[in-house]
Design an enzyme around this catalytic site. Structure first.
Site, PDB file in Angstrom:
ATOM      1  N   THR A 210       0.947  -1.246   0.002  1.00 25.82           N
ATOM      2  CA  THR A 210       0.051  -0.192   0.028  1.00 25.82           C
ATOM      3  C   THR A 210       0.814   1.311  -0.018  1.00 25.82           C
ATOM      4  O   THR A 210       1.806   1.280   0.600  1.00 25.82           O
ATOM      5  CB  THR A 210      -0.976  -0.016   1.224  1.00 25.82           C
ATOM      6  OG1 THR A 210      -1.888  -1.014   1.187  1.00 25.82           O
ATOM      7  CG2 THR A 210      -1.584   1.138   1.536  1.00 25.82           C
ATOM      8  N   GLY A 240     -11.187  -1.372   3.072  1.00 23.79           N
ATOM      9  CA  GLY A 240     -10.334  -1.236   4.174  1.00 23.79           C
ATOM     10  C   GLY A 240     -10.183  -0.154   4.562  1.00 23.79           C
ATOM     11  O   GLY A 240     -10.927   0.837   4.368  1.00 23.79           O
ATOM     12  N   ASP A 241      -9.136   0.487   5.365  1.00 22.75           N
ATOM     13  CA  ASP A 241      -8.875   1.400   5.927  1.00 22.75           C
ATOM     14  C   ASP A 241      -8.570   2.528   5.109  1.00 22.75           C
ATOM     15  O   ASP A 241      -8.684   3.951   5.590  1.00 22.75           O
ATOM     16  CB  ASP A 241      -8.110   1.525   7.167  1.00 22.75           C
ATOM     17  CG  ASP A 241      -6.541   1.234   6.676  1.00 22.75           C
ATOM     18  OD1 ASP A 241      -6.745   0.142   5.988  1.00 22.75           O
ATOM     19  OD2 ASP A 241      -5.575   1.858   6.975  1.00 22.75           O
TER      20      ASP A 241
HETATM   21  N1  ASP Z   1      -4.194  -1.150   4.801  1.00 23.77           N
HETATM   22  C1  ASP Z   1      -4.691  -1.583   3.742  1.00 23.77           C
HETATM   23  C2  ASP Z   1      -5.956  -2.264   3.703  1.00 23.77           C
HETATM   24  O1  ASP Z   1      -6.419  -3.059   4.654  1.00 23.77           O
HETATM   25  C3  ASP Z   1      -3.632  -2.815   3.400  1.00 23.77           C
HETATM   26  C4  ASP Z   1      -2.285  -2.565   3.567  1.00 23.77           C
HETATM   27  O2  ASP Z   1      -1.854  -1.464   3.921  1.00 23.77           O
HETATM   28  O3  ASP Z   1      -1.258  -3.293   3.077  1.00 23.77           O
HETATM   29  O4  ASP Z   1      -6.767  -2.276   3.014  1.00 23.77           O
END
Ligand code: ASP
Length: 344
Positions: A210, A240-241
């Protein structure tokens, strides 16, 4: 009388010049991440290390030069993220991970610390640069978050060319999905149910990546942005977040700008990015203490993991993570750029 008017005017002009000089000469800087997870030297080849280093450097230099030339933190954030979205090395744009259904669903968000305006998109599958679409949502719609078909319709109506979903395909991410499906099958056969966690932190670099950028410009304005494909093997419709303002992304000129990476469900439940800002605003904590409190204490206490990059209104940087590593870099005016992957 005439003299005093002249005098008053001169003082006024002098004051105006001093104020505008001070405003446009705020200390500036940028920080970015390319994902957190099991990033260990033993899983790296020198070629891979160089590829990641060069791409992080390119994104960092692009963002920094925009700030150096007086550009806005929002422009720096968007441009630096675009570079990482276009690289197959990261789990954002090209090279995004696959869902359980074998497709790519991308999430992104951006926030302006000056106005507290924000824009986000989730579950888009035909947008080359989701962070740019998130910015369009912020600037050209009355909304904060658009999802799926609606977000893509909005894109079309605003002249964004949609790309074929094949554009996002990389063999590494596809193989990673097959590998997780194999593991999942075995676990089901052993009657242990689904994997407890959608894997993103296996010792395979295809699991994470990410991307996020935070910046402080010469006018003292903060901005933050995050872009991702989410987590490999995520269920249909999972968001996701990263596109959730306050969870994966937050910026406020009174405090700081934050972008997160890690197990998104926990970042949402803890409202990680906003919590860091709140600890600064309400408890008077420093950026470092606030970020450590959330990432090194609250997040693992709940069972989550990951990291953040953050910059405060004075140009201080914090980059805590509770995983093995995090691709990260920063460049603050007056000091040398720093690029790191591992704990040390
Ligand atoms: N935070 C991201 C999600 O949960 C994944 C990541 O940061 O690798 O979609």
């Amino acid at each position: 009388m005439k003299i005093s008017v002249k005098y008053f005017l001169l003082v006024f002009i002098w004051f105006f010049l001093v104020v505008s000089y001070a405003q446009s000469n705020h200390k500036f800087g940028i920080a970015l991440h390319g994902g957190a997870g099991t990033i260990l030297k033993k899983y790296m080849t020198p070629e891979k290390e160089k590829a990641y280093h060069d791409k992080l450097q390119e994104a960092l230099e692009k963002g920094y030069s925009i700030l150096e030339n007086g550009g806005s933190s929002l422009d720096a954030v968007e441009a630096a993220i675009n570079i990482m979205e276009d690289s197959p090395l990261f789990n954002a744009g090209k090279g995004a991970v696959f869902t359980a259904n074998g497709i790519n669903e991308l999430d992104a968000s951006i926030m302006d610390g000056k106005t507290l305006k924000a824009g986000a998109v989730a579950r888009v599958s035909h947008i080359k640069n989701p962070i740019s679409l998130a910015r369009m949502v912020m600037e050209k719609s009355p909304h904060v978050l658009l999802v799926g078909d609606g977000a893509e319709q909005f894109a079309k109506e605003h002249g964004v060319k949609l790309v074929d979903s094949k554009y996002f395909f990389t063999k590494e991410r596809w193989d990673a999905l097959q590998k997780i499906k194999e593991q999942e099958k075995k676990q089901r056969q052993n009657k242990t149910g689904f994997l407890p966690k959608p894997i993103y932190s296996e010792p395979l670099d295809e699991m994470f990546g990410t991307v996020g950028v935070v910046a402080l410009d010469k006018n003292g304005n903060l901005a933050a942005g995050t872009s991702t494909g989410g987590m490999t093997n995520k269920l249909y419709g999972r968001v996701g977040d990263s596109p959730i303002i306050g969870a994966g992304t937050y910026a406020n000129n009174r405090t700081c700008a934050v972008s997160g990476t890690g197990w998104g469900e926990f970042f949402i439940r803890l409202n990680v990015a906003k919590d860091i800002s709140d600890l600064m605003e309400y408890k008077g904590m420093s950026l470092k203490d606030a970020a450590d409190e959330v990432i090194m204490k609250k997040l693992p206490a709940l069972g989550g993991d990951g990291g953040v990059i953050a910059i405060d209104k004075d140009g201080n940087i914090a980059m805590p993570f509770n995983t093995e590593g995090m691709y990260r870099a920063y460049h603050i005016e007056g000091s040398e750029p720093v690029i790191k992957f591992y704990k040390q």
